[in-house]
Design a protein around this motif. Sequence first.
Motif, PDB file in Angstrom:
ATOM      1  N   GLY A  82       0.774  -1.225   0.000  1.00 51.09           N
ATOM      2  CA  GLY A  82       0.000   0.000   0.000  1.00 51.09           C
ATOM      3  C   GLY A  82       0.806   1.276   0.000  1.00 51.09           C
ATOM      4  N   ASN A  83       2.127   1.197   0.150  1.00 52.57           N
ATOM      5  CA  ASN A  83       2.989   2.376   0.158  1.00 52.57           C
ATOM      6  C   ASN A  83       3.615   2.572  -1.221  1.00 52.57           C
ATOM      7  OD1 ASN A  83       2.617   2.782   2.986  1.00 52.57           O
ATOM      8  ND2 ASN A  83       4.179   1.228   3.390  1.00 52.57           N
ATOM      9  N   ASP A  84       3.556   3.790  -1.744  1.00 57.63           N
ATOM     10  CA  ASP A  84       4.091   4.066  -3.074  1.00 57.63           C
ATOM     11  C   ASP A  84       5.602   4.247  -2.995  1.00 57.63           C
ATOM     12  OD1 ASP A  84       4.451   4.616  -5.721  1.00 57.63           O
ATOM     13  OD2 ASP A  84       3.085   6.329  -5.794  1.00 57.63           O
ATOM     14  N   LEU A  85       6.335   3.342  -3.649  1.00 55.38           N
ATOM     15  CA  LEU A  85       7.793   3.383  -3.636  1.00 55.38           C
ATOM     16  C   LEU A  85       8.374   4.039  -4.883  1.00 55.38           C
ATOM     17  CD1 LEU A  85       8.641  -0.229  -2.353  1.00 55.38           C
ATOM     18  CD2 LEU A  85       8.214   1.847  -1.013  1.00 55.38           C
ATOM     19  N   ALA A  86       7.541   4.495  -5.791  1.00 57.32           N
ATOM     20  CA  ALA A  86       8.035   5.073  -7.041  1.00 57.32           C
ATOM     21  C   ALA A  86       8.975   6.235  -6.753  1.00 57.32           C
ATOM     22  CB  ALA A  86       6.869   5.544  -7.905  1.00 57.32           C
ATOM     23  N   GLY A  87      10.201   6.136  -7.261  1.00 52.74           N
ATOM     24  CA  GLY A  87      11.177   7.188  -7.077  1.00 52.74           C
ATOM     25  C   GLY A  87      12.026   7.065  -5.831  1.00 52.74           C
ATOM     26  N   GLU A  88      11.736   6.075  -4.959  1.00 53.18           N
ATOM     27  CA  GLU A  88      12.533   5.891  -3.748  1.00 53.18           C
ATOM     28  C   GLU A  88      13.903   5.308  -4.094  1.00 53.18           C
ATOM     29  OE1 GLU A  88      11.713   6.710  -0.558  1.00 53.18           O
ATOM     30  OE2 GLU A  88       9.877   7.629  -1.318  1.00 53.18           O
ATOM     31  N   GLU A  89      14.857   5.469  -3.172  1.00 48.85           N
ATOM     32  CA  GLU A  89      16.201   4.945  -3.377  1.00 48.85           C
ATOM     33  C   GLU A  89      16.258   3.468  -2.957  1.00 48.85           C
ATOM     34  OE1 GLU A  89      18.665   6.515  -4.864  1.00 48.85           O
ATOM     35  OE2 GLU A  89      17.326   8.236  -5.130  1.00 48.85           O
ATOM     36  N   PRO A  90      17.161   2.678  -3.578  1.00 44.94           N
ATOM     37  CA  PRO A  90      17.244   1.254  -3.244  1.00 44.94           C
ATOM     38  C   PRO A  90      17.436   0.973  -1.763  1.00 44.94           C
ATOM     39  CG  PRO A  90      18.471   1.692  -5.252  1.00 44.94           C
ATOM     40  CD  PRO A  90      18.041   3.031  -4.714  1.00 44.94           C
ATOM     41  N   GLU A  91      18.259   1.770  -1.077  1.00 49.24           N
ATOM     42  CA  GLU A  91      18.508   1.507   0.349  1.00 49.24           C
ATOM     43  C   GLU A  91      17.246   1.668   1.184  1.00 49.24           C
ATOM     44  OE1 GLU A  91      20.479   5.615  -0.533  1.00 49.24           O
ATOM     45  OE2 GLU A  91      20.199   3.691  -1.544  1.00 49.24           O
TER      46      GLU A  91
END
Length: 253
Positions: A82-91
């Motif tokens: 349910g959390n949008d990870l688009a654009g987040e960093e791999p770490e």
Amino acid sequence: MSANAGAETEAEAEVSGEPPVLEVSNLTTGYGDVQVVDDFSAEVHRNEIVTLIGPNGAGKSTVIKSIFGFVKPWSGNILFNGNDLAGEEPEDIVREGISWVPQRQNIFGTMTVRENLEMGGFIRDSGINERIEEIYDIFPALGRSDGSKAATLSGGQRQMLAMGRALMLDPELLLIDEPSAGLAPELVDTAFDNIEKVRDRETAVLMVEQNATKALQRSDRGYVLDQGQDRFEGTGEELLDNEEVAKLYLGAT
């Protein structure tokens, strides 16, 4: 896309009673000014193996690299629990519960098997040794090579080690890029056996694989990409039985 395949897949999701662990919606992205993925959507549910197949350059690896943050989406959503990870960093994505097994350079050859696994648990506060023993329970061959340098392992054992290292953080989702690449033919089935072991331990798996027939035989569901778009989707069995998929993507005549 087969309408029946889509309907049956949705029905299976409804029976499970759970939302997908991963939901990719309308993903569009690429490199520089070159678009590689065009409005792609997919789901992965708990305890599933889902495979992306398609010709070289279809955008398969770009999809999973986008999920893991190596490639930034131009548009679309990547929802994980349910959390949008688009654009987040791999770490940051690792800390959310997603791990990655790259195709190449996926072990440290000068380190022992145990040291490689310890490196995989880099953000764990405790329980590293206990988790290593759990990994050895999944992959007994690694336990027997605990003190050996990773460079001395066979190709199949190296693939086990790469997966074991990614599993050190006990992820909910494991991304695997070409698990059979570079393996001798007699080791390919073992590689897929190991992926099934991971799935059976309640870790969802999303993989890219060129050996499409063998991958679909082991997959709960699959997506066929071509020119960055989703051309077909369904269960592994449905895709294997689809004459058009077989002719265009599985080498059938």
